[in-house]
Motif scaffolding. Structure first.
Motif, PDB file in Angstrom:
ATOM      1  N   ASP A  48      25.091 -18.477  -8.492  1.00 47.80           N
ATOM      2  CA  ASP A  48      25.233 -19.889  -8.803  1.00 47.80           C
ATOM      3  C   ASP A  48      25.897 -20.581  -7.630  1.00 47.80           C
ATOM      4  O   ASP A  48      27.061 -20.310  -7.309  1.00 47.80           O
ATOM      5  N   ILE A  49      25.145 -21.513  -6.958  1.00 43.71           N
ATOM      6  CA  ILE A  49      25.745 -22.200  -5.811  1.00 43.71           C
ATOM      7  C   ILE A  49      25.916 -23.685  -6.117  1.00 43.71           C
ATOM      8  O   ILE A  49      25.984 -24.520  -5.211  1.00 43.71           O
ATOM      9  N   VAL A  78      18.056 -14.438  -8.404  1.00 43.40           N
ATOM     10  CA  VAL A  78      17.702 -15.844  -8.577  1.00 43.40           C
ATOM     11  C   VAL A  78      18.903 -16.679  -8.152  1.00 43.40           C
ATOM     12  O   VAL A  78      20.021 -16.433  -8.575  1.00 43.40           O
ATOM     13  N   VAL A  79      18.652 -17.649  -7.267  1.00 43.09           N
ATOM     14  CA  VAL A  79      19.726 -18.557  -6.860  1.00 43.09           C
ATOM     15  C   VAL A  79      19.592 -19.795  -7.725  1.00 43.09           C
ATOM     16  O   VAL A  79      18.516 -20.367  -7.836  1.00 43.09           O
ATOM     17  N   VAL A  80      20.704 -20.149  -8.384  1.00 46.12           N
ATOM     18  CA  VAL A  80      20.614 -21.270  -9.307  1.00 46.12           C
ATOM     19  C   VAL A  80      21.576 -22.386  -8.920  1.00 46.12           C
ATOM     20  O   VAL A  80      22.578 -22.159  -8.245  1.00 46.12           O
ATOM     21  N   GLY A  81      21.260 -23.601  -9.315  1.00 39.18           N
ATOM     22  CA  GLY A  81      22.161 -24.756  -9.194  1.00 39.18           C
ATOM     23  C   GLY A  81      22.251 -25.339  -7.805  1.00 39.18           C
ATOM     24  O   GLY A  81      23.267 -25.953  -7.466  1.00 39.18           O
ATOM     25  N   THR A 102      14.492 -19.371  -7.010  1.00 41.74           N
ATOM     26  CA  THR A 102      15.520 -20.320  -7.428  1.00 41.74           C
ATOM     27  C   THR A 102      15.241 -20.816  -8.830  1.00 41.74           C
ATOM     28  O   THR A 102      14.115 -20.777  -9.307  1.00 41.74           O
ATOM     29  N   ALA A 103      16.325 -21.256  -9.473  1.00 41.35           N
ATOM     30  CA  ALA A 103      16.172 -21.876 -10.789  1.00 41.35           C
ATOM     31  C   ALA A 103      17.152 -23.038 -10.831  1.00 41.35           C
ATOM     32  O   ALA A 103      18.126 -23.071 -10.069  1.00 41.35           O
ATOM     33  N   LEU A 104      16.902 -23.979 -11.776  1.00 43.15           N
ATOM     34  CA  LEU A 104      17.699 -25.189 -11.807  1.00 43.15           C
ATOM     35  C   LEU A 104      19.152 -24.899 -12.221  1.00 43.15           C
ATOM     36  O   LEU A 104      20.103 -25.422 -11.648  1.00 43.15           O
ATOM     37  N   ASN A 105      19.294 -24.070 -13.276  1.00 43.95           N
ATOM     38  CA  ASN A 105      20.633 -23.711 -13.717  1.00 43.95           C
ATOM     39  C   ASN A 105      20.674 -22.257 -14.203  1.00 43.95           C
ATOM     40  O   ASN A 105      19.662 -21.579 -14.211  1.00 43.95           O
ATOM     41  N   VAL A 106      21.854 -21.812 -14.634  1.00 47.91           N
ATOM     42  CA  VAL A 106      22.045 -20.407 -15.003  1.00 47.91           C
ATOM     43  C   VAL A 106      21.132 -20.004 -16.158  1.00 47.91           C
ATOM     44  O   VAL A 106      20.531 -18.935 -16.152  1.00 47.91           O
ATOM     45  N   GLU A 111      16.482 -16.742 -18.046  1.00 42.81           N
ATOM     46  CA  GLU A 111      15.147 -16.636 -18.682  1.00 42.81           C
ATOM     47  C   GLU A 111      14.153 -16.049 -17.698  1.00 42.81           C
ATOM     48  O   GLU A 111      13.385 -15.136 -18.011  1.00 42.81           O
ATOM     49  N   MET A 112      14.250 -16.613 -16.481  1.00 44.10           N
ATOM     50  CA  MET A 112      13.332 -16.157 -15.435  1.00 44.10           C
ATOM     51  C   MET A 112      13.475 -14.657 -15.202  1.00 44.10           C
ATOM     52  O   MET A 112      12.495 -13.910 -15.149  1.00 44.10           O
ATOM     53  N   LEU A 113      14.756 -14.205 -15.108  1.00 44.38           N
ATOM     54  CA  LEU A 113      15.004 -12.787 -14.859  1.00 44.38           C
ATOM     55  C   LEU A 113      14.467 -11.910 -15.983  1.00 44.38           C
ATOM     56  O   LEU A 113      13.815 -10.904 -15.761  1.00 44.38           O
TER      57      LEU A 113
END
Lengths: 132, 725
Positions: A48-49, A78-81, A102-106, A111-113
């Motif tokens: 989470d960045i 997955v890098v999120v945020g 990447t994903a929008l949030n955690v 879910e993606m993972l």
């Protein structure tokens, strides 16, 4: 000496970067994370960045490295945020972060993972065949 | 015109982070939008990282350039590194970095409006980044800028990490201090340990010293003991030989010679007294004193003391008085030691009293069952500050009388120790010029008392003199008899009346009675008859001395001898001796390796009726005894080849020799163990020291009495006469 905490969440590891990382800290995170993936038998890593207001070429490269290494260790990253300004800058820098999902949030990232892992699992059982 | 905003030194990794954060703050303060802020920060991050990574550090300076809108934000990053050799390659994008993405410089150039880079190998690199302020931003004057700068500087680029580091540093400092303190503690501890070791070592040393002191003290006692012991033997010889000379046992002396020999004897006697005191002292110190308690009457003790101390009064104006002690119950303690204590007190009192009297009294505390003896004098007294000193060993007070008097300085110390041995204590009350009272307080019953009949019968009791009861109402005559019997084995018990005589006879059985038949208003013949008819008294020899010649009546009533007044000293002594010692023939075997001792015994047993045999050791003695079967064996204990103990032991196992009475004569100080060994086997033990004492004859006789051999010993005067005849 300085470390960014890594939390275990079921099968996944969650890293929330809350401070502006200097380079050594970023390197340490990379090492810690690979160790932890192995010791915790993690299947996925969420980074989470959302607290970072800047990602430069070094941190970008580090994120890419983490993604490739964890993939080799059988874990998806997955890098999120990521903030929009950061994304813009990355692009302008010419950094496309290849291999980093990447994903929008955690929540989305989780879910993606899960989806990815279950697909892998299905593929795995298909390939090896059901014993019965 | 460019106005400086802020300048950051890049030395540590973290300074890269600070630079980019400052860049963001400056950008925000100057009115840049969010994405622009990120761009600026990213570009600054790339360039400063390069400066830190490749040149080891540098400086980032922020300026505001331009005096009209749009103004330009300039960031100059300089370093003094090696410079960039492949700048062209980098700028063309062909370079691949192994640390970043190889995008640092090109990326930064892309993000900024203005980008210049100058580099020279070995001289460092300067990168200037420029970004135009937003078009809508107002013109920033120097005054406005300085306000902005103050605001920016106040905004510390505090990140959590920074905080964390700060705290960490604090913690490190604290830790460091703690470590320092711990080191200090450790060194303190070490120091303490060293000190401790020192103290332990010191203790060990003290212990060692104490041990050495103890052994030195022990050595002192042993030395005193042995030395005194060794001194006694030659002294005994001097005393005995001078005694013989004075008694003219070997011919007459001239007046001058007699004076000289008397001086020799006197000196030897005082030396002997000193040695004896030392020996007693050493004995008490070494804990070797043996208490031999017996039951006795205080009056008897006083009687004995009176007789013993009479010589001290010769030529003195001081009177020595003993108070009646009838009301004091019998005491069970060591009479000899109490007598010694009182003798010390009395002789001291006599020494320091020039006129007046010395009074001896006793009191009894029934509640605590204590008996106290007091010796009160009218002497010079003792100052309070000296009271403790007189009890110290060899402690003597300096005063005119003291200087004229000789003393060992041991008397009072010894008295105190002896009193302590008997479970009592010694005290003194004194006033200078008025006199002193010395008291000894003792338990009426000696606590550790354990009667052993063996030691009791074997005790060489000094006060066992022969006594003669003088019944005489005339004071001068009594005094005359006392004078006559002075320095003789006879001790006088005097009675003024028959009633008094009867009183004395109830307690004491004298060896003889000297009876005056002409007592005012009393029937002395009746008393004589009564004496001779009573079983308990009929054995007592009675010498009737009277002014009226009535010999036949007296003899008829059983008188053993008769004389008409006045009588001479010689007659009195001869008669008394004859009455008490009927002569018989006897063989005596003398077993002793010392010539002097044998010589002294021969002198002592100088009696034509005795056949004297000699042997020089135990084995030789046994041989002679088997051959001659003597009536008495006088045995020394320390002898070469076979000592006295072994010889006596062999005799007692031999059926022939078993019944021969043995008398031990020794200069050895006997232990309790020795006494046990000898008990029941010997008649008595005669210390060699006493062979030269006056009164030895009667002591010897009382020792020989159980074997009916007392006749072997003559009284000194008759013996001397016999020798001269």
């Amino acid at each position: 000496m300085d470390r960014i905490p890594i939390l275990k969440l079921g099968d996944f590891l969650l890293v929330t970067v809350q401070v502006d990382m200097h380079d050594r800290l970023a390197m340490n995170l990379q090492e810690d994370l690979t160790d932890k993936i192995v010791s915790a038998h993690a299947r996925g890593v969420l980074i989470d960045i959302s607290a970072l207001d800047m990602v430069d070429s070094f941190i970008g490269r580090m994120l890419g490295n983490i993604a490739s290494m964890s993939r080799i260790l059988d874990a998806e990253t997955v890098v999120v945020g990521m903030r929009p300004a950061v994304a813009i800058t990355l692009v302008e820098l010419g950094l496309s972060l290849p291999g980093v999902r990447t994903a929008l949030n955690v929540e989305r990232g989780m879910e993606m993972l899960r989806a990815t892992i279950s697909v892998y699992a299905a593929e795995y059982s298909e390939y090896h065949g059901d014993p019965f | 015109m460019s106005l400086p905003i802020i300048s950051i030194s890049i030395q540590f990794e973290h300074d890269v982070v600070e630079s980019r954060q400052r860049a963001r703050q400056v950008a925000e303060a100057l009115g840049f939008e969010g994405p622009q802020q990120t761009r600026l920060a990213t570009a600054v991050s790339e360039i400063t990282r390069n400066a830190f990574t490749y040149a080891g550090g540098g400086r980032a300076e922020f300026f505001l350039d331009g005096s009209s809108v749009p103004q330009l934000l300039l960031i100059r990053v300089t370093d003094h590194g090696k410079g960039i050799s492949n700048l062209a390659e980098i700028l063309e994008g062909r370079y691949r970095s192994d640390t970043g993405m190889g995008l640092g410089i090109t990326g930064a150039r892309r993000l900024m409006d203005k980008f210049t880079i100058t580099t020279a190998p070995g001289e460092g690199t300067e990168v200037v980044l420029g970004k135009l302020l937003p078009r809508r931003a107002p013109l920033i004057t120097p005054a406005m800028l300085s306000k902005l700068v103050t605001r920016i500087e106040k905004q510390k680029p505090r990140t959590l990490l920074h905080e964390f580091r700060e705290q960490n540093r604090e913690l490190m400092r604290t830790l460091d201090e703690l470590r320092k303190r711990q080191d200090e503690l450790l060194s303190l501890n070490r120091e303490l340990e060293d000190t401790n070791r020192g103290v332990v070592a010191l203790y060990a040393e003290l212990d060692e010293r104490a041990d050495r002191l103890r052994s030195a003290d022990d050595l002192k006692s042993r030395f005193l003991w042995n030395m005194s012991h060794e001194f006694r033997t030659p002294l005994n010889s001097i005393l005995a030989l001078s005694h013989l000379l004075i008694d003219r046992a070997d011919g007459d002396l001239t007046a001058e010679q007699e004076t000289q020999v008397a001086f020799i004897r006197k000196s030897a006697e005082s030396l002997y007294q000193l040695v004896n005191d030392l020996l007693d002292f050493a004995k008490v110190e070494a804990g070797k004193t043996v208490v031999r308690p017996i039951e006795f009457k205080v009056n008897d003790l006083f009687g004995a003391l009176r007789g013993m101390l009479r010589p001290l009064l010769a030529g003195s104006t001081v009177s020595l008085n003993f108070e009646e002690a009838d009301q004091i119950p019998d005491v069970y303690s060591d009479e000899g030691k109490i007598s010694q204590i009182l003798r010390n007190f009395i002789s001291n009192a006599l020494k320091f009293t020039q006129t007046g009297e010395v009074r001896v009294s006793a009191s009894h505390d029934a509640n605590r069952s204590l008996v106290e003896f007091h010796v009160k004098d009218t002497g010079i007294g003792i100052a309070p500050e000296h009271i403790e000193k007189i009890f110290e060993e060899f402690g003597q007070i300096d005063n005119p009388i003291q200087r004229t008097l000789k003393g060992t300085g041991l008397g009072l110390t010894l008295s105190r120790k002896l009193a302590a041995v008997l479970g009592g204590s010694v005290s003194v009350a004194s006033q200078v010029g008025t006199g002193s009272v010395f008291s000894v307080s003792l338990p009426q019953f000696y606590a550790a008392a354990k009667r052993t009949s063996a030691t009791e019968t074997l005790t060489p009791e000094a006060s066992r003199q022969r006594s003669v009861l003088v019944v005489e109402d005339h004071f001068e005559t009594r005094l005359l008899y006392t004078k006559m019997l002075q320095d003789s084995p006879w001790q006088i018990l005097s009675a003024k009346s028959i009633r008094e005589a009867e009183n004395i006879l109830r307690n004491v059985t004298p060896s003889a009675i000297l009876l005056d038949t002409f007592l005012t208003g009393e029937d002395t013949f009746q008393f004589l008859a009564q004496l001779k008819s009573d079983d308990s008294t009929h054995k007592i020899a009675v010498l009737v001395v009277t002014a009226v010649d009535d010999r036949s009546k007296a003899m008829a009533l059983g008188a053993d001898a008769y004389a008409v007044k006045p009588i001479t000293r010689q007659f009195l002594l001869d008669t008394l001796r004859r009455l008490a010692d009927p002569p018989l023939k006897a063989t005596v075997l003398l077993v002793d390796d010392e010539d002097v001792s044998r010589y002294l015994w021969k002198q002592l047993l100088n009696n034509p009726d005795i056949r004297l045999l000699e042997a020089t050791d135990g084995a030789n003695g046994l041989e002679r005894a088997r051959m001659e079967k003597p009536d008495l064996v006088i045995m020394d204990l320390s002898m070469p080849r076979m000592n006295g103990f072994e010889a006596i032991d062999s005799m007692k196992k031999d059926p022939v020799l078993r019944d021969i009475p043995v008398l031990v004569s020794t200069s050895k100080i006997l232990t309790e163990e020795d006494f046990r060994c000898l008990a029941g086997h010997v008649l008595g033990i005669m210390p060699k020291a006493s062979l030269s004492e006056s009164g030895i004859e009667s002591r010897l006789r009382s020792m020989l009495q159980p074997a009916s051999l007392e006749y072997l010993v003559a009284s000194p005067e008759t013996a001397t006469k016999g020798g001269n005849r």
